[in-house]
Design an enzyme around this catalytic site. Sequence first.
Site, PDB file in Angstrom:
ATOM      1  N   GLY A 296      49.609  91.518  74.910  1.00 39.30           N
ATOM      2  CA  GLY A 296      48.370  91.533  75.682  1.00 39.30           C
ATOM      3  C   GLY A 296      47.349  90.541  75.161  1.00 39.30           C
ATOM      4  O   GLY A 296      46.648  89.882  75.947  1.00 39.30           O
ATOM      5  N   ASP A 297      47.276  90.416  73.839  1.00 33.08           N
ATOM      6  CA  ASP A 297      46.356  89.438  73.232  1.00 33.08           C
ATOM      7  C   ASP A 297      46.766  88.023  73.628  1.00 33.08           C
ATOM      8  O   ASP A 297      45.929  87.178  73.930  1.00 33.08           O
ATOM      9  CB  ASP A 297      46.381  89.553  71.712  1.00 33.08           C
ATOM     10  N   SER A 298      48.077  87.794  73.614  1.00 33.42           N
ATOM     11  CA  SER A 298      48.613  86.486  73.966  1.00 33.42           C
ATOM     12  C   SER A 298      48.334  86.160  75.432  1.00 33.42           C
ATOM     13  O   SER A 298      47.936  85.037  75.764  1.00 33.42           O
ATOM     14  CB  SER A 298      50.118  86.472  73.696  1.00 33.42           C
TER      15      SER A 298
END
Length: 344
Positions: A296-298
């Site tokens: 999700g961060d990516s």
Amino acid sequence: MPYSLFVLGNPLLDIQTRIDVDFLNKYGLKANDAILADEKHMPIFDYALKNSTVVLAGGAAQNTARGAQYILPSGSVVYTGCVGNDEFSETLKKANEREGVYSAYQVEEEIPTGVCAVLISGNDRSLVTNLAAANHFKVDHLKKPEIAQMIEEAKYYYVGGYHLTVCTPAILELGKHAAENNKIFSMNFSAPFLAQFFKDQMDSVVPYLDFFIGNETEALAYAESHGYETKDITEIASKIAALPKVNTARPRYVIITQGSDSTIVVKAETTGAVSTKTYPIRKINSSDIVDTNGAGDSFAGGFLGGLISGKSVDEAIEVGHWLASWTIRLDGPAYPYPKISYTA
């Protein structure tokens, strides 16, 4: 050269290790969740250090900062948060330098840098965080001349939702600056517990958001805490998108990823019109998935990098999917090196 993107979050050293279901049960953990550690969880960090498979510069927003920088020319992203004056913070700085991100940390002399135990079971990850120094960030750091100049020069701002537990006034400072200057302000839902237990803090920030990014579990938690009597993700995203907004010169987008299912994007125009689009993810073979930590961060990093580089929202979503598809093939929230270029 001014930094295009200013990122605020909780800098942590991610210590990744593989565990089994019995280990999760021992500490009352879920296979795909994120919590702040209390006393009973402290032995987990010793275990993780002794059995680590990967040690990375982490904290969700720092992962996103590195992801955006992966898409953008070197020196495009600055990241701030609070660290200790220790070996762990030096590791974080060196990792950011290697990837082209400038670390504008607040440094606490007497408190150690925060750590996150990333517990991998199968393709799932459970995050247990000891914020330590990250919990001591102060809004005054943003008012230091060199930091204030970076904020003034930036055009985009991103905050990890986890920072709602630390210093909401700092988030609001960035949100108000963005709204007053018609710049783009974005935040991540980050974890279900934030909507449940930091509802007031989150609600105070939402009026400033141009982009609100999260996953389906976080959206459901938001809906429950706000009394939305629905579990339909599109309906939930539509309700959030239509909430009051300070900067009426820009629409609000709510972006909800759903693991291997399509990403939902709801756009609320300043006129009140609401529209929805779905975007299929980039499919990869399940045998190529190493772990989902940082996916999700990516995605958020790739999306922001695409947006900042001049791509449309549609195109930027695809960049986010592309970068996330590479992250899950690697250990931890990492990006491919030697560096590869985005391909549509």
